[in-house]
Scaffold this motif. Structure first.
Motif, PDB file in Angstrom:
ATOM      1  N   GLY A 116      45.480  20.388 -21.025  1.00 23.44           N
ATOM      2  CA  GLY A 116      44.943  19.375 -22.148  1.00 23.44           C
ATOM      3  C   GLY A 116      45.237  20.208 -23.562  1.00 23.44           C
ATOM      4  O   GLY A 116      44.322  19.595 -24.489  1.00 23.44           O
ATOM      5  N   VAL A 117      45.852  21.141 -23.650  1.00 19.24           N
ATOM      6  CA  VAL A 117      45.873  21.776 -24.982  1.00 19.24           C
ATOM      7  C   VAL A 117      47.099  21.118 -25.677  1.00 19.24           C
ATOM      8  O   VAL A 117      47.750  20.272 -25.369  1.00 19.24           O
ATOM      9  CB  VAL A 117      46.081  23.247 -25.008  1.00 19.24           C
ATOM     10  N   GLY A 118      47.270  21.201 -27.273  1.00 17.38           N
ATOM     11  CA  GLY A 118      48.028  20.754 -27.964  1.00 17.38           C
ATOM     12  C   GLY A 118      49.376  21.519 -27.912  1.00 17.38           C
ATOM     13  O   GLY A 118      49.545  22.617 -27.337  1.00 17.38           O
ATOM     14  N   GLN A 119      50.508  20.798 -28.351  1.00 16.80           N
ATOM     15  CA  GLN A 119      51.739  21.621 -28.219  1.00 16.80           C
ATOM     16  C   GLN A 119      51.977  23.047 -28.816  1.00 16.80           C
ATOM     17  O   GLN A 119      52.185  23.901 -28.379  1.00 16.80           O
ATOM     18  CB  GLN A 119      52.818  20.414 -28.710  1.00 16.80           C
ATOM     19  N   LYS A 120      51.441  23.194 -30.216  1.00 16.96           N
ATOM     20  CA  LYS A 120      51.458  24.027 -30.934  1.00 16.96           C
ATOM     21  C   LYS A 120      50.682  25.323 -30.310  1.00 16.96           C
ATOM     22  O   LYS A 120      50.879  26.581 -30.109  1.00 16.96           O
ATOM     23  CB  LYS A 120      51.061  23.889 -32.424  1.00 16.96           C
ATOM     24  N   ILE A 121      49.331  25.029 -29.840  1.00 16.19           N
ATOM     25  CA  ILE A 121      48.575  26.011 -28.961  1.00 16.19           C
ATOM     26  C   ILE A 121      49.114  26.414 -27.816  1.00 16.19           C
ATOM     27  O   ILE A 121      49.389  27.745 -27.284  1.00 16.19           O
ATOM     28  CB  ILE A 121      47.270  25.518 -28.683  1.00 16.19           C
ATOM     29  N   ALA A 122      50.018  25.457 -27.055  1.00 15.95           N
ATOM     30  CA  ALA A 122      50.856  26.081 -25.797  1.00 15.95           C
ATOM     31  C   ALA A 122      51.840  26.564 -26.072  1.00 15.95           C
ATOM     32  O   ALA A 122      52.227  27.847 -25.474  1.00 15.95           O
ATOM     33  CB  ALA A 122      51.270  24.717 -25.201  1.00 15.95           C
ATOM     34  N   GLN A 123      52.638  26.641 -27.187  1.00 13.66           N
ATOM     35  CA  GLN A 123      53.814  27.562 -27.552  1.00 13.66           C
ATOM     36  C   GLN A 123      53.289  28.436 -28.006  1.00 13.66           C
ATOM     37  O   GLN A 123      53.826  29.783 -27.611  1.00 13.66           O
ATOM     38  CB  GLN A 123      54.686  26.601 -28.723  1.00 13.66           C
ATOM     39  N   SER A 124      52.255  28.664 -28.902  1.00 16.46           N
ATOM     40  CA  SER A 124      51.707  29.960 -29.190  1.00 16.46           C
ATOM     41  C   SER A 124      51.188  30.983 -28.006  1.00 16.46           C
ATOM     42  O   SER A 124      51.509  32.147 -28.167  1.00 16.46           O
ATOM     43  CB  SER A 124      50.565  29.739 -30.249  1.00 16.46           C
ATOM     44  N   ALA A 125      50.550  30.453 -27.327  1.00 14.77           N
ATOM     45  CA  ALA A 125      50.226  31.146 -26.079  1.00 14.77           C
ATOM     46  C   ALA A 125      51.368  31.591 -25.033  1.00 14.77           C
ATOM     47  O   ALA A 125      51.311  32.723 -24.952  1.00 14.77           O
ATOM     48  CB  ALA A 125      49.207  29.978 -24.979  1.00 14.77           C
TER      49      ALA A 125
END
Length: 127
Positions: free
Chosen positions: A36-45
């Protein structure tokens, strides 16, 4: 409870990444859909997780003689430049645009993978 979900998602995405099978193509959708995280957070992770995995993987591949060093600068230098450009672009674009672009990338990747399965099957039948 959230910590254990993210830990499980890390394992599920890390296994294919450790095997060299593109863990980001698994990790990012897992974080988006299940986490349930946002796209930018997922890509950063995903990018952040890549850093500690890349050096041991590179060491193992070098030890097994799987690295070619000829022309490496012609690959590394443009890759660094376009990675920086991509990071600035990802920062500037809205998360919704990134999510759609990543989804389109996964669809195109799937088409190429399926095409490869069917063409390699035909080659095996003809030999």
């Amino acid at each position: 409870m959230g910590f254990y979900i993210y830990l499980a998602l890390g394992f599920l995405g890390g296994i294919p990444a450790g095997m060299g099978m593109g863990g980001g193509t698994v990790t990012i959708p897992l974080l988006l859909i299940v986490g349930g995280v946002g796209q930018k957070i997922a890509q950063s992770a995903n990018l952040f997780a890549f850093l500690p995995m890349s050096l041991p993987a590179l060491r193992v591949h070098a030890k097994n003689g799987l690295l070619r060093k000829e022309g490496i600068l012609w690959i590394v230098l443009p890759a660094l430049a376009f990675s920086a450009l991509g990071a600035f672009l990802a920062h500037a674009l809205p998360g919704d645009v990134l999510r759609r672009a990543f989804g389109a990338f996964l669809v195109v990747l799937s088409v190429f993978q399926l095409r490869g399965v069917f063409t390699s099957g035909k080659a095996a039948k003809n030999s």
